[in-house]
Design a protein around this motif. Structure first.
Motif, PDB file in Angstrom:
ATOM      1  N   PRO A 134      14.499  15.034 -56.997  1.00 30.86           N
ATOM      2  CA  PRO A 134      14.616  15.938 -57.826  1.00 30.86           C
ATOM      3  C   PRO A 134      15.874  17.150 -57.820  1.00 30.86           C
ATOM      4  O   PRO A 134      16.227  17.728 -58.743  1.00 30.86           O
ATOM      5  N   LYS A 135      16.402  16.777 -56.614  1.00 32.15           N
ATOM      6  CA  LYS A 135      17.862  17.903 -56.605  1.00 32.15           C
ATOM      7  C   LYS A 135      18.694  16.876 -55.587  1.00 32.15           C
ATOM      8  O   LYS A 135      18.260  15.871 -55.276  1.00 32.15           O
ATOM      9  N   GLN A 139       7.513  11.700 -59.913  1.00 26.61           N
ATOM     10  CA  GLN A 139       8.954  11.436 -59.941  1.00 26.61           C
ATOM     11  C   GLN A 139       9.346  10.834 -58.515  1.00 26.61           C
ATOM     12  O   GLN A 139      10.229   9.875 -58.562  1.00 26.61           O
ATOM     13  N   TRP A 150      17.208   3.289 -61.222  1.00 24.62           N
ATOM     14  CA  TRP A 150      18.675   3.162 -60.687  1.00 24.62           C
ATOM     15  C   TRP A 150      18.695   4.180 -59.499  1.00 24.62           C
ATOM     16  O   TRP A 150      18.123   5.142 -59.309  1.00 24.62           O
ATOM     17  N   GLN A 178      12.371  24.444 -62.127  1.00 27.88           N
ATOM     18  CA  GLN A 178      13.477  23.678 -62.203  1.00 27.88           C
ATOM     19  C   GLN A 178      14.444  23.763 -63.449  1.00 27.88           C
ATOM     20  O   GLN A 178      15.667  23.841 -63.459  1.00 27.88           O
ATOM     21  N   HIS A 211      26.712  15.192 -57.304  1.00 27.05           N
ATOM     22  CA  HIS A 211      25.556  15.398 -58.377  1.00 27.05           C
ATOM     23  C   HIS A 211      25.117  14.135 -58.938  1.00 27.05           C
ATOM     24  O   HIS A 211      24.511  14.196 -59.956  1.00 27.05           O
ATOM     25  N   GLU A 212      25.697  13.010 -58.600  1.00 28.85           N
ATOM     26  CA  GLU A 212      25.067  11.993 -58.820  1.00 28.85           C
ATOM     27  C   GLU A 212      23.728  11.388 -57.977  1.00 28.85           C
ATOM     28  O   GLU A 212      23.843  11.594 -56.710  1.00 28.85           O
ATOM     29  N   ARG A 213      22.630  11.302 -58.804  1.00 31.69           N
ATOM     30  CA  ARG A 213      21.337  11.270 -57.771  1.00 31.69           C
ATOM     31  C   ARG A 213      20.316  10.147 -58.577  1.00 31.69           C
ATOM     32  O   ARG A 213      20.220  10.288 -59.885  1.00 31.69           O
ATOM     33  N   ARG A 216      29.460  10.363 -65.011  1.00 33.95           N
ATOM     34  CA  ARG A 216      28.841   9.235 -64.614  1.00 33.95           C
ATOM     35  C   ARG A 216      27.273   9.439 -65.023  1.00 33.95           C
ATOM     36  O   ARG A 216      26.710  10.522 -65.238  1.00 33.95           O
ATOM     37  N   GLU A 217      26.551   8.096 -65.477  1.00 33.16           N
ATOM     38  CA  GLU A 217      25.131   8.270 -65.927  1.00 33.16           C
ATOM     39  C   GLU A 217      24.352   8.891 -65.180  1.00 33.16           C
ATOM     40  O   GLU A 217      23.472   9.463 -65.932  1.00 33.16           O
ATOM     41  N   HIS A 218      24.503   8.665 -63.880  1.00 33.62           N
ATOM     42  CA  HIS A 218      23.547   9.570 -63.099  1.00 33.62           C
ATOM     43  C   HIS A 218      23.902  10.611 -62.453  1.00 33.62           C
ATOM     44  O   HIS A 218      23.152  11.168 -61.466  1.00 33.62           O
ATOM     45  N   GLU A 219      24.950  11.293 -62.971  1.00 34.30           N
ATOM     46  CA  GLU A 219      25.446  12.723 -62.450  1.00 34.30           C
ATOM     47  C   GLU A 219      24.678  13.691 -63.513  1.00 34.30           C
ATOM     48  O   GLU A 219      24.828  13.676 -64.547  1.00 34.30           O
ATOM     49  N   ARG A 220      23.963  14.435 -62.995  1.00 35.42           N
ATOM     50  CA  ARG A 220      23.118  15.387 -63.579  1.00 35.42           C
ATOM     51  C   ARG A 220      23.027  16.627 -62.826  1.00 35.42           C
ATOM     52  O   ARG A 220      22.933  16.920 -61.744  1.00 35.42           O
ATOM     53  N   PRO A 221      23.068  17.855 -63.688  1.00 36.42           N
ATOM     54  CA  PRO A 221      22.882  19.418 -63.215  1.00 36.42           C
ATOM     55  C   PRO A 221      21.377  19.479 -62.652  1.00 36.42           C
ATOM     56  O   PRO A 221      20.494  18.435 -62.763  1.00 36.42           O
ATOM     57  N   VAL A 222      21.096  20.250 -61.688  1.00 35.33           N
ATOM     58  CA  VAL A 222      19.758  20.393 -61.078  1.00 35.33           C
ATOM     59  C   VAL A 222      18.803  20.754 -61.767  1.00 35.33           C
ATOM     60  O   VAL A 222      17.392  20.213 -61.737  1.00 35.33           O
ATOM     61  N   TYR A 223      18.935  21.171 -63.248  1.00 36.02           N
ATOM     62  CA  TYR A 223      17.810  21.642 -64.047  1.00 36.02           C
ATOM     63  C   TYR A 223      17.471  20.463 -64.935  1.00 36.02           C
ATOM     64  O   TYR A 223      16.426  20.614 -65.646  1.00 36.02           O
ATOM     65  N   TYR A 224      17.945  19.271 -64.624  1.00 37.69           N
ATOM     66  CA  TYR A 224      17.617  17.952 -65.403  1.00 37.69           C
ATOM     67  C   TYR A 224      16.914  17.231 -64.487  1.00 37.69           C
ATOM     68  O   TYR A 224      17.331  16.614 -63.420  1.00 37.69           O
ATOM     69  N   PRO A 225      15.340  17.145 -64.644  1.00 38.83           N
ATOM     70  CA  PRO A 225      14.660  16.261 -63.995  1.00 38.83           C
ATOM     71  C   PRO A 225      14.878  14.690 -64.033  1.00 38.83           C
ATOM     72  O   PRO A 225      14.660  14.128 -62.944  1.00 38.83           O
ATOM     73  N   LYS A 226      15.769  14.548 -64.979  1.00 38.53           N
ATOM     74  CA  LYS A 226      16.227  12.858 -65.061  1.00 38.53           C
ATOM     75  C   LYS A 226      17.613  13.136 -65.954  1.00 38.53           C
ATOM     76  O   LYS A 226      17.662  13.925 -66.557  1.00 38.53           O
ATOM     77  N   TRP A 270      25.060  24.211 -60.363  1.00 41.19           N
ATOM     78  CA  TRP A 270      26.401  23.085 -61.022  1.00 41.19           C
ATOM     79  C   TRP A 270      25.901  22.549 -62.223  1.00 41.19           C
ATOM     80  O   TRP A 270      24.515  22.294 -62.266  1.00 41.19           O
ATOM     81  N   ILE A 272       3.746  20.788 -69.036  1.00 43.83           N
ATOM     82  CA  ILE A 272       2.906  20.126 -69.859  1.00 43.83           C
ATOM     83  C   ILE A 272       2.099  21.213 -70.486  1.00 43.83           C
ATOM     84  O   ILE A 272       1.674  21.996 -69.934  1.00 43.83           O
ATOM     85  N   ARG A 332      29.176  10.598 -56.285  1.00 46.76           N
ATOM     86  CA  ARG A 332      29.671  12.063 -56.644  1.00 46.76           C
ATOM     87  C   ARG A 332      28.346  12.758 -56.177  1.00 46.76           C
ATOM     88  O   ARG A 332      27.481  12.473 -56.094  1.00 46.76           O
ATOM     89  N   VAL A 341      16.823   8.918 -59.989  1.00 46.99           N
ATOM     90  CA  VAL A 341      15.747   9.720 -60.931  1.00 46.99           C
ATOM     91  C   VAL A 341      14.674  10.327 -59.847  1.00 46.99           C
ATOM     92  O   VAL A 341      13.966  11.219 -60.137  1.00 46.99           O
ATOM     93  N   GLY A 382      34.290  12.414 -68.442  1.00 44.67           N
ATOM     94  CA  GLY A 382      34.341  11.387 -67.135  1.00 44.67           C
ATOM     95  C   GLY A 382      32.989  11.460 -66.303  1.00 44.67           C
ATOM     96  O   GLY A 382      32.847  10.950 -65.170  1.00 44.67           O
TER      97      GLY A 382
END
Lengths: 651, 651
Positions: B247-248, B306, B62, A306, B240-242, A238-248, A62, A312, B238, B244, A236
């Motif tokens: 990790p998923k 993390q 958050w 991920q 995919h809102e998670r 949300r701030e903390h909605e993120r794809p799985v490939y985003y570590p944050k 996703w 690093i 939602r 930090v 639309g």
């Protein structure tokens, strides 16, 4: 700068070599195999813009629909097919290319827009998620397909709709207030536009490429904010909605968009994206960071699954059970693309060494000898959860057609050349060795340079120059960095490599149109940098990195995890003939003698401490013969999928 | 099973020892220092339920408000203060405890509810985010505070409101359809309820603890789905809102809620949560996985920043620049809590070895010698981005008061005992050595066992038993797993440790009420398991793990990253007196002679390969003396913050 995708037709592969054998397999098998997969999966007909049942599928990753890359899968196949069609006709492939071109033409919207997903599935969402949804990436591959197509067919049947689409992009993206100040989440269109500009000299194309590159990572690009933030808010998200490939949240380094490219000091994020971007900008600083601190022994890049990208500095574990190893096939192809650009800017054997390392190892391991199985991830050690196995295809199928198109124009990587028609001169830099002839038109004449070798298995390369008297030809021959010795015959007085290249001046070449270079290919032990905390040694010979496989070492039951190797041992070569090797290639295997033993299991009684013991904690008896084969040829002979490149060093 | 929090008053620390000196510092300084911080930050008055300006702050992590843990900060301070007040009166501390208890009583809502955030800031959100918001964790710490308070003050002024709150929790959570089938995101209340049950024998408390434990990770617990899924949906989260730390999506292993605890095969997720949960269930399987595959040389656990927790098996890099190292102070305290439970179930020195290892290293490194600086993260190697430095306080301040309360009841960890009033017998298992007296009432008599030593600096422990004639006393003495030799005097015939303990029978003790145990404390080299890919050696002596610091080795400019240590070297001891050491303790330093050198920098010319060279790639001259000090005493003497425990092993 010339592009290898443009210059490769000057190269004709002659007597059999590793490269020509791989090309034969691709042309005889892989192109048609992949065409069949395109058809059976729905990709082939997708530009007909009908609904496909898989469009309903929940995304594996996703928010990226599984079919989102279909445009590029088709485009890369067309591109590869057109490269091979320039070598030799194939009616079956020709028909498919023509049919696909017709479908693409028919798929174009009246305003020029051209994309499967955003026409069929989400027509209202055009250009609303540049960050994640590969819209411009697909456009880039369509441009590259059109370039290959027009070069092959000599007509504009594919170029015409693509240029119309590019016109729409030029209107849509740019610095004016009415334009979107966005750029692709997955770079690719930048290098495609630069190639398009090199061909057509339309300044709009150069300007769009430069805009995408310079705008990338601008923290205040759109309404005083980061474009991806504004775009996400408009969707639309949300701030903390993120794809799985985003570590944050806001991990824009994934797309190399965390800051402008000129401010980036280390190479970060998704490895393929990084390579495609850097190929467009030919960045040297990040190259250095990458090769010295973030590259595997095989030339593979990307430790982190991920985000399919860089960890690093010096984080280079060998496999999943040690912390990861991704080394995507496409990323290694990207390293080759970048190395080729850097070589054009600054002729230095370091770039060619890496280009060749990637080709023979991290890239070539991505296709089976039969041309019908592929890898996406190329770990340096197998584990129970990730065996050393190729697959027939992938949902996200970027890698297989990328290998196809690379082998289509690989001739363009062997050498680069410049001519001066007025001065009647030609200069050729020879980067890679094989058996091939380069034909360079200089005015009405043609300079031909033929190299013959059984590289990378044998180190003697014979050259024959057919040089018209009036053309002053200079050749530079690469001496690989790993070569301890080398010899040119007849003798070249005072020959010393300059940044890895020996210069053969016109006089000498006129006197010696037939000469040879001999680079002894001796097995050697290599290690990664100590900071990697990988206390391992691996075997290499010439550009080839070796591995151990269970087929040759059937006693293994632990993926060679407990194996200890003493690098002071003797190593012998063995020639594996085609009939016995089943890998379609007669190649050199290596055998380490009385060099290997097993780590003694620790009882764990004092865990987390292992008491230090000055005598090696090894099990006797050891292994008399440990057999190595080239990493690129792994998993061609069955077996249980146990494999390792770097072996724990015996203290 | 007795709890150390209950039994510690039987122990009286006598002549100075490492432990008693730490306790003195806490009682003379730390408790008051922390009280002042509680006051200056707003925590002290928070139970007055007035708005604090910081409640407006955006969360650092958050969705967790920064002040969410304030209840537990206060509760842990009360708990620690009550332990120390049982040792010696302190009017200033007594007044604060009384005032805090009054505030807590006044903060209770009419239905029994008791929580700062969900009364003042989000009163409508009670019990809507058990997964992230520490509501039940805070309740657990309030229970533990109440237990300590009632033991110290002999009244119910704190216990009364807490029991009322627990009544509300018993109504709210449980298996009936009207009840919520939830459980805390951060375990703690489980072990608190079990201790409450041990005291009051109210079956409701046992049932609630067992419910929270058994329900945890139930995939179909609430309406046929995972409780956290249902809860998140009800909040409007939602997919995919998670946070930090995930990790998923649905990374419920963070909370050890990915599957029921009995089905978990490896220890995963947040390290402190895991320890608090396992302390309640005393799980042995996961202990083994943890100590053998996921524990640092210092006893620290948790490699991944993390999620403040465990990486994959054997993923134990030393610091940030090598891939991470967390080793939170609270997590090591949690290991001690779990080890103590396991020792009660199965007397095996392995548990005591780890308990002692954690105490002297991973835990004690968490507080400066002056008692006024603390660590949260305890890396085994510093780096430019993470120097070896303690801080005065933390926004999330779980660790400092946890050290305080641990030292308050540490006497309960030294030994455990059982008596039989009918048989007139006592059995004492001695787990840790120090200078202290244990007084055990047996009927009308008292058995006293006194141990005197300068442990952990000296290995001779003198024992004096004052044993009434009518009581048959048996003592088991722990022989640490790392002890190569040991001796009991007078001679104990046929003495052989059984699972790490030597049994001293009543007859022998009656004949020899004064005896001593001598465990030679010799410097020894230790390593982590080879699978960690950490080719390092470290120095240990007794239970103490050592490190190198720039104060003693001022030439260092690279965090000892390029240092090579030859473990076949000679190591000598040096006694550091209090006056010169500035660490408040006379201790044993170690010196390695002519053992250290530097890795030669690689030019990177052949990167990513480093050519193997059979001669060591070291720079001469080496370092004549390399000075080590105990890891727990790092960063007490200024310096620039360069420190390392495990040093690259010279080949």
């Amino acid at each position: 700068m010339a592009y290898p995708q443009t210059t490769f037709p000057h190269t004709h592969f002659s007597s059999p070599s590793f490269i020509s054998r791989r090309r034969d397999v691709v042309y005889s098998t892989t192109l048609l195999y992949q065409l069949n997969v395109l058809k059976s999966t729905g990709r082939y007909d997708a530009f007909k813009l009908k609904w496909h049942p898989s469009y309903h599928d929940k995304p594996d990753v996703w928010p990226v629909p599984n079919h989102l890359f279909w445009d590029s899968d088709v485009a890369k196949w067309i591109e590869g097919a057109c490269y091979f069609l320039q070598r030799e006709e194939n009616p079956h492939i020709d028909v498919a290319v023509r049919e696909l071109v017709a479908m693409i033409r028919s798929a174009q919207q009246t305003d020029g827009y051209l994309n499967i997903h955003f026409t069929v599935v989400e027509p209202s969402k055009r250009f609303t998620n540049l960050r994640d949804l590969h819209e411009l990436y697909n456009a880039g591959h369509l441009i590259e397909a059109a370039l290959a197509h027009s070069q092959c067919y000599g007509d504009d049947s594919l170029m015409e709709p693509i240029l119309k689409y590019v016109d729409l992009l030029c209107l849509t993206f740019g610095p004016t207030p009415e334009q979107k100040h966005g750029y692709p989440g997955h770079p690719e269109i930048e290098l495609a536009l630069l190639r398009l500009y090199a061909k057509n000299k339309n300044p709009k194309h150069l300007a769009l490429a430069e805009y995408f590159i310079a705008e990338r990572g601008n923290p205040t690009g759109q309404d005083g904010r980061h474009y991806y933030d504004v775009e996400a808010e408009a969707r639309g998200d949300r701030e903390h909605e993120r794809p799985v490939y985003y570590p944050k949240s806001r991990s824009y380094c994934y797309q190399q968009a965390h800051e402008p490219i000129v401010e980036q000091q280390t190479i970060e994020g998704h490895a393929v994206r990084a390579m495609y971007l850097l190929t467009a900008v030919a960045d040297l600083r990040l190259w250095k960071n990458m090769t010295e601190k973030k590259m595997y022994l095989t030339g593979g890049i990307g430790a982190q699954k991920q985000w399919e990208g860089f960890g690093i500095d010096y984080f280079l574990p060998s496999g999943t059970d040690e912390g990861g190893c991704y080394a995507e096939t496409c990323a290694a192809i990207g390293v080759m693309m970048l190395a080729e650009r850097l070589l054009q800017l600054d002729l230095d054997g370091k770039y060619a060494d890496i280009m060749e390392l990637c080709f023979y190892n991290a890239v070539m391991t991505g296709m089976a000898s039969n041309g019908k199985q592929f890898t996406y991830i190329n770990q340096l050690a197998s584990s129970d959860s990730d065996l050393s196995r190729r697959a027939e295809w992938f949902t996200c199928a970027c890698c297989p057609p990328n290998v196809t198109r690379l082998l289509g124009y690989i001739g363009g990587y062997l050498w680069s050349f410049r001519t001066d028609e007025n001065e009647k001169s030609a200069a050729v830099d020879i980067h890679m060795y094989s058996s091939a002839t380069l034909s360079i038109p200089v005015g009405d004449s043609v300079v031909e340079i033929e190299q013959s070798s059984n590289w990378p298995w044998e180190g003697k390369i014979e050259f024959a120059i057919r040089n018209p008297a009036e053309v002053a030809t200079t050749i530079k021959l690469r001496i690989p960095g790993w070569a301890a010795t080398w010899q040119i015959s007849p003798d070249l007085p005072n020959a010393q490599p300059d940044k890895g290249y020996i210069s053969l001046p016109p006089d000498w070449l006129n006197a010696h149109p037939n000469f040879h270079l001999e680079i002894p290919l001796l097995p050697r032990f290599i290690s990664p940098h100590p900071y990697t905390n990988q206390n391992i040694v691996a075997l290499a010979r010439g550009p080839i990195v070796y591995c151990v496989e269970d087929v040759d070492n059937p006693w293994v039951d632990d993926h060679f995890k407990n194996l200890l190797l003493d690098p002071s041992c003797s190593v012998t070569e063995r020639t594996m003939s085609t009939s016995t090797s089943e890998v379609g290639e007669s190649y050199i295997g290596l055998t380490a003698h009385n060099a290997a033993s097993h780590l003694l299991g620790d009882s764990g009684q004092l865990a987390p401490h292992v008491p230090f013991n000055s005598s090696p904690r090894v099990q006797q008896p050891g292994i008399e013969q440990l057999y190595f084969i080239p990493y690129a040829l792994r998993d061609n002979r069955g077996g249980k999928g146990h494999m390792r490149v770097g072996i724990r060093r015996k203290q």
